[in-house]
Design a protein around this motif. Structure first.
Motif: not given
Ligand SMILES: [Zn+2]
Length: 201
Positions: A147-150, A156-160, A179-190
């Motif tokens: 997504p844009k802004g993430k 990775v650049a915004f890919e609509p 949330m992006t998949l990266e943020e989801y995985y980071a939250s799981q680790e936390n």
């Protein structure tokens, strides 16, 4: 098949990784780098895409899969050709490294659409087809993966046009939480850390 798998330039798939349940999709596509390319998706993603496509059509949007499963070797070719033509820095920003592309999972689709009998090869966030996907893809288990802004999170650049099948449950969760998949995985680790005995004491 784990639909929630995280693949990016920091989480690479092995060169010999090939999903077991790929099936071919034959439908109109855009002009291709490789004319022998055949679209294939894992069966779960395939059925979900077909359902989404049917619903889109009811709304008047003709969406198709333009690119889907890619082998490690194919990604390598794209990466090397881009690096040769536009430089390594550009390639690293816009093309996944070999093993770093979700297209190797068979769960990612690049969408193309047809309007007034013409294939539209440049997708933007203002296209009604893309806007419809932004709001509805999660209902079929797909997320807008870059997504844009993430960009600083996904790397990775915004890919609509790039959507990733993660299954309906996770897709809904990520959509609602923005949330992006990266943020989801980071939250799981936390969560794992806070639940570990060491932090309870
Ligand atoms: Zn893609």
């Amino acid at each position: 098949m784990d639909y929630t798998i995280l693949v990016n330039n920091g989480h690479l798939l092995a060169a010999d990784y090939v999903p077991e349940d790929l099936i071919e999709i034959h439908e109109p596509t855009g002009s291709k780098l490789d004319p022998t390319y055949i679209n294939r998706l894992c069966i779960g993603a395939y059925h979900a895409f077909k359902d989404m496509q049917k619903e889109a059509l009811k709304q008047g949007y003709e969406i198709f899969v333009d690119s889907s499963y890619r082998t490690y070797q194919y990604q390598q070719k794209i990466f090397e050709e881009t690096a040769l033509k536009k430089g390594l820095e550009h390639a690293l920003k816009f093309v996944a490294k070999p093993g770093g592309s979700e297209h190797q999972t068979g769960l990612a689709v690049d969408i193309i659409f047809r309007r007034n009998k013409q294939m539209i090869e440049e997708q933007t966030e203002t296209d009604p087809e893309i806007k419809w996907l932004f709001s509805n893809a999660y209902r079929y288990g797909f997320i807008l993966r870059f997504p844009k802004g993430k960009e600083h999170i996904t790397g990775v650049a915004f890919e609509p046009w790039h959507f990733r099948f993660v299954g309906q449950e996770l897709a809904k969760k990520l959509f609602l939480a923005d949330m992006t998949l990266e943020e989801y995985y980071a939250s799981q680790e936390n969560n794992d850390l806070s639940n570990s005995p060491a932090s309870i004491t």
